[in-house]
Design a protein around this motif. Sequence first.
Motif, mmCIF file in Angstrom:
data_model
loop_
_atom_site.group_PDB
_atom_site.id
_atom_site.type_symbol
_atom_site.label_atom_id
_atom_site.label_comp_id
_atom_site.label_asym_id
_atom_site.label_seq_id
_atom_site.Cartn_x
_atom_site.Cartn_y
_atom_site.Cartn_z
ATOM 1 N N ILE A 92 -4.631 -1.156 -6.101
ATOM 2 C CA ILE A 92 -4.034 0.080 -6.610
ATOM 3 C C ILE A 92 -5.049 1.227 -6.579
ATOM 4 C CG2 ILE A 92 -3.087 1.169 -8.677
ATOM 5 C CD1 ILE A 92 -1.753 -1.476 -9.364
ATOM 6 N N MET A 93 -6.281 0.957 -7.009
ATOM 7 C CA MET A 93 -7.287 2.014 -7.076
ATOM 8 C C MET A 93 -7.672 2.498 -5.682
ATOM 9 S SD MET A 93 -7.447 2.477 -10.229
ATOM 10 C CE MET A 93 -8.678 3.754 -10.236
ATOM 11 N N GLU A 94 -7.628 1.623 -4.711
ATOM 12 C CA GLU A 94 -7.900 2.065 -3.338
ATOM 13 C C GLU A 94 -6.871 3.092 -2.891
ATOM 14 O OE1 GLU A 94 -8.023 -1.388 -0.936
ATOM 15 O OE2 GLU A 94 -10.087 -1.937 -1.497
ATOM 16 N N GLN A 95 -5.617 2.867 -3.222
ATOM 17 C CA GLN A 95 -4.582 3.828 -2.859
ATOM 18 C C GLN A 95 -4.675 5.092 -3.706
ATOM 19 O OE1 GLN A 95 -2.926 3.206 -0.099
ATOM 20 N NE2 GLN A 95 -4.109 1.288 -0.102
ATOM 21 N N VAL A 96 -5.131 4.955 -4.950
ATOM 22 C CA VAL A 96 -5.336 6.135 -5.788
ATOM 23 C C VAL A 96 -6.384 7.041 -5.167
ATOM 24 C CG1 VAL A 96 -6.281 6.898 -7.999
ATOM 25 C CG2 VAL A 96 -4.572 5.084 -7.953
ATOM 26 N N ILE A 97 -7.463 6.440 -4.650
ATOM 27 C CA ILE A 97 -8.518 7.228 -4.005
ATOM 28 C C ILE A 97 -7.996 7.859 -2.713
ATOM 29 C CG2 ILE A 97 -10.774 7.068 -2.907
ATOM 30 C CD1 ILE A 97 -11.445 4.821 -4.887
ATOM 31 N N THR A 98 -7.167 7.089 -2.040
ATOM 32 C CA THR A 98 -6.639 7.589 -0.757
ATOM 33 C C THR A 98 -5.832 8.869 -0.939
ATOM 34 O OG1 THR A 98 -6.560 5.334 0.119
ATOM 35 C CG2 THR A 98 -5.201 7.004 1.227
ATOM 36 N N ILE A 99 -5.019 8.916 -1.978
ATOM 37 C CA ILE A 99 -4.161 10.086 -2.185
ATOM 38 C C ILE A 99 -4.798 11.098 -3.125
ATOM 39 C CG2 ILE A 99 -2.047 8.802 -1.697
ATOM 40 C CD1 ILE A 99 -1.578 8.526 -4.661
ATOM 41 N N GLY A 100 -6.066 10.867 -3.508
ATOM 42 C CA GLY A 100 -6.805 11.858 -4.285
ATOM 43 C C GLY A 100 -6.413 11.942 -5.743
ATOM 44 N N LYS A 101 -6.000 10.849 -6.324
ATOM 45 C CA LYS A 101 -5.616 10.867 -7.740
ATOM 46 C C LYS A 101 -6.734 10.330 -8.643
ATOM 47 C CE LYS A 101 -1.552 12.269 -6.496
ATOM 48 N NZ LYS A 101 -1.168 13.690 -6.656
ATOM 49 N N HIS A 102 -7.958 10.423 -8.147
ATOM 50 C CA HIS A 102 -9.088 9.919 -8.923
ATOM 51 C C HIS A 102 -10.000 11.049 -9.387
ATOM 52 C CE1 HIS A 102 -10.678 10.667 -4.997
ATOM 53 N NE2 HIS A 102 -11.926 10.322 -5.348
ATOM 54 N N VAL A 103 -9.449 12.221 -9.451
ATOM 55 C CA VAL A 103 -10.241 13.390 -9.815
ATOM 56 C C VAL A 103 -10.062 13.694 -11.309
ATOM 57 C CG1 VAL A 103 -10.130 14.363 -7.511
ATOM 58 C CG2 VAL A 103 -8.333 14.904 -9.157
ATOM 59 N N ASP B 204 0.828 -1.207 0.000
ATOM 60 C CA ASP B 204 0.000 0.000 0.000
ATOM 61 C C ASP B 204 0.860 1.253 0.000
ATOM 62 O OD1 ASP B 204 -2.545 -1.440 2.177
ATOM 63 O OD2 ASP B 204 -2.212 -1.632 0.019
ATOM 64 N N GLU B 205 1.871 1.224 0.849
ATOM 65 C CA GLU B 205 2.774 2.386 0.913
ATOM 66 C C GLU B 205 3.548 2.526 -0.389
ATOM 67 O OE1 GLU B 205 6.536 4.048 3.601
ATOM 68 O OE2 GLU B 205 5.419 2.269 4.227
ATOM 69 N N ALA B 206 3.924 1.396 -0.986
ATOM 70 C CA ALA B 206 4.655 1.433 -2.254
ATOM 71 C C ALA B 206 3.779 2.010 -3.366
ATOM 72 C CB ALA B 206 5.121 0.036 -2.619
ATOM 73 N N TYR B 207 2.510 1.672 -3.378
ATOM 74 C CA TYR B 207 1.608 2.216 -4.399
ATOM 75 C C TYR B 207 1.461 3.731 -4.242
ATOM 76 C CZ TYR B 207 0.119 -2.578 -5.475
ATOM 77 O OH TYR B 207 0.091 -3.887 -5.837
ATOM 78 N N ARG B 208 1.311 4.186 -3.004
ATOM 79 C CA ARG B 208 1.155 5.629 -2.797
ATOM 80 C C ARG B 208 2.416 6.367 -3.196
ATOM 81 N NH1 ARG B 208 -1.473 3.742 2.024
ATOM 82 N NH2 ARG B 208 0.462 4.056 3.208
ATOM 83 N N SER B 209 3.545 5.804 -2.857
ATOM 84 C CA SER B 209 4.813 6.445 -3.229
ATOM 85 C C SER B 209 4.986 6.462 -4.749
ATOM 86 C CB SER B 209 5.975 5.704 -2.571
ATOM 87 O OG SER B 209 7.212 6.216 -2.989
ATOM 88 N N LEU B 210 4.549 5.394 -5.372
ATOM 89 C CA LEU B 210 4.669 5.309 -6.833
ATOM 90 C C LEU B 210 3.854 6.406 -7.521
ATOM 91 C CD1 LEU B 210 5.394 3.874 -9.499
ATOM 92 C CD2 LEU B 210 3.491 2.317 -9.082
ATOM 93 N N PHE B 211 2.627 6.608 -7.089
ATOM 94 C CA PHE B 211 1.784 7.602 -7.745
ATOM 95 C C PHE B 211 2.222 9.026 -7.416
ATOM 96 C CE2 PHE B 211 -0.958 4.000 -8.505
ATOM 97 C CZ PHE B 211 -1.575 4.315 -9.715
#
Length: 895
Positions: free
Chosen positions: A213-224, A183-190
């Motif tokens: 991956i999409m869960e972490q995308v939503i977490t960091i707000g990259k789904h806008v 999870d942390e790796a996905y957030r760092s990647l994006f």
Amino acid sequence: MKLLLVMTFLFRQAFSGSPSVQIGGLFPRGADQEYSAFRVGMVQFGMADFRLTPHIDNLEVANSFAVTNCFCSQFSRGVYAIFGFYDKKSVNTITSFCETLHVSFITPSFPAEGLNQFVLQMRPDIKGPLVSLVEYYKWEKFAYLYDSDRGLSTLQVILDTAAEKKWVVTAINVGDLKDDSKDEAYRSLFQDLEIRKERRIILDCEQDKVKDIMEQVITIGKHVKGYHYIIANLGFLDGDLSKIQYGGANVSGFQIVDFDEPVVAKFDQRWEALEEKEYPGADTRIRYTSALTYDAVNVMTEAFRFLHKQRIDMSRRGNSGDCLANPAVPWAQGVEIERALKQVRVDGLTGNIQFDQHGKRTNYSVTIMELNNKGPLKIGFWNEEDKMVQTKLDNSNNDTQGLENKTVIVTTILEAPYVMLKKNAEQFQDNDRYEGYCVDLAAEIAKHCGIRYKLRIVGDGKYGARDAETKIWNGMVGELVYGKADIAVAPLTITLVREEVIDFSKPFMSLGISIMIKKPQKSKPGVFSFLDPLAYEIWMCIVFAYIGVSVVLFLVSRFSPYEWTLEEPEDGALPLTTESTNEFGIFNSLWFSLGAFMRQGCDISPRSLSGRIVGGVWWFFTLIIISSYTANLAAFLTVERMVSPIESAEDLAKQTEIAYGTLDSGSTKEFFRRSKIALFDKMWQYMKSAEPSVFVKKTSEGVQRVRKSKGKYAYLLESTMNEYIEQRKPCDTMKVGGNLDSKGYGIATPKLSPLRVPVNLAVLKLNEQGTLDKMKNKWWYDKGECGFKDSTNKEKTSALSLSNVAGVFYILVGGLGLAMMVALVEFCYKSRAEAKKMKVAANTFSSPQHTGNYTHTLSSPQHAPNYNLLSPSHQPNYATYKEGYNVYGIESVKI
């Protein structure tokens, strides 16, 4: 639940005595829904006379040792094929076993790299749809996140395309991330991708990883809004998209299971009725991997049912032992099963199921999906022929709805078998008066587009061409251009000049220009047709070879001392002469060669090494010649051939005896007029200057001209019409040579017509469903009057008649008569010669000087009687008598 148990019980009872085929199953742990789909397929596709019996193993597919044990266990049980899953670590193990043991492996896993003969890939390849979608969105810079466990073949295609189209691709492997820190790796990647301004991202992963991956995308707000994601798997609807649906980001993907299809909708109803406890995973909508599993059972059932009906022996006797044996013993019937599996063609939950020779899915269609605030939406589809086709056009939908209250005018042309008047057409009205391929096609198009229509025959009976002087279009094209009709459903060829003034749909039929001639009479074999298997020059060479070998044998026998022998006297007799003899005179040499050529042998054979060499090479020569002759003899005696004067367009162009022409005011004439190819330009120069004119106003006129011209006229027309007329009585025309070009028939509409898009989609759907092929078979071959096309193309083999082999009897009778005549001549000649010798011998005995003295003295008793025999000089020639009484002689003839 009770209903399902009852059905299962009845199913087992019905199959208790039916033939059973053992099937292996390798399921990974956690694949509950896939296993449930497998079981449902077993029940659904089982029949009363045939069933599949599965042997299931659950394992960790990433463990090659476990995969090996399970595979060998399945093989030792005598299974006929194995269904299962693999991943990057075990794929090589499974493919190696399959290739070595000839065991077919059917899998819904990702397509393996390379060519594997015994592996059937149920999952279609996603490379083509993915590249087409990127091109559709005109991406030039994006990030590509891939899972290395699915292989690297898709990544390689993306990078190769990027190099060709100068894309900037950032490829990142997300398959090796550890679960505790992913999870942390996905957030760092994006976050890193945000720094690089990478907002267009492809996720080439399985659905479970896409979810993480999409869960972490939503977490960091990259789904806008401003972000665009492409999910590169075939289960766009399998994941939960509700969380990202309203964020504003554009999400696209692919869907292999179309839930709007009737087959899928019917299955979905049965799936929802299943009890979750009995069938784990039945409480959620079926995923695409489960649908592939269900379709795999359908494929296996169809293949083994076909083999069962063909009564092919698939026993595993003698080679159902250890799969690790050295050397390995492949299954003899494995290739037969592999071929049967690849020949299956069915419609399943994932659309048309068809395989190429390498076991990969072909001729499939993938739906292109897009997510907006209203939910998933179909924006198009992709197939191998048309690539990506866009379908999301709101304006066209509104226009089509406006046509629902309008009767669309459909222009067409009377041309069999496309549009024909019924025999009792006067008893019907409007559209019911007609029948044919295009009549059925128009009905299907109207049904898919939801419109009402009226068929109207074109007034001038022409397809459509532009006058060179007035520039006015005639025929059906003219009616569309000048607003007299709304749509043209006819065998209208798609050409450049027509496309400039009207719109065409995708081709509903492919064809080309072909040559029609009058069918020549079949030539029956002649009296001496048994000589045809070998050419004239070969027969002449055989005769010269026969004479040459006989002469060489004669010469080497004369030179070799081992061929000269003394005559052997009879038992107790003294040799009459010491002269050496040689059996291989010129006639005996000829007889020896003839006996060897006729495969009958001879009483004499060479004694010397040189003579045996000559005999050996002659025997080898005759072995090859006789074998080749025998191999071709049956075909030349039993096949009646049609000698066609024309075989290709080149043959037409280089002669002037046979005239040839086309339909006036048609695409075929335009093809020759505009062609820059030397051959076709030469043909056009001839046609436009020929007298009388070689052009005809209607196809029927051209066909009648071919039939009445006694082979002196060839008609150039579309191959489809040529094939149809060939199947009509009196069955006296035929198609020769290949097609001169390649083109297609399309449904035409005026420029910017609201019918253009829905008609195009309807044609594509009919093509994918196989409706177009069924209609063609109906009107071309099912209603044919000259037998099936295959039977007309193949030369018919029949039993031999007397006329086929009459020459052999003539030679036999002639040979017997010749032998009798030669024997009579020999007898007369020898009798006359012997009569002369006997006369000479009689005159010699009657002469006084040759008379012997016989004296018997009794005066002296002690003397014995004295017989004064003839002196040797007065003895008769006993050899003459010997030779005289032996008409044919027992001595060798001396040359």
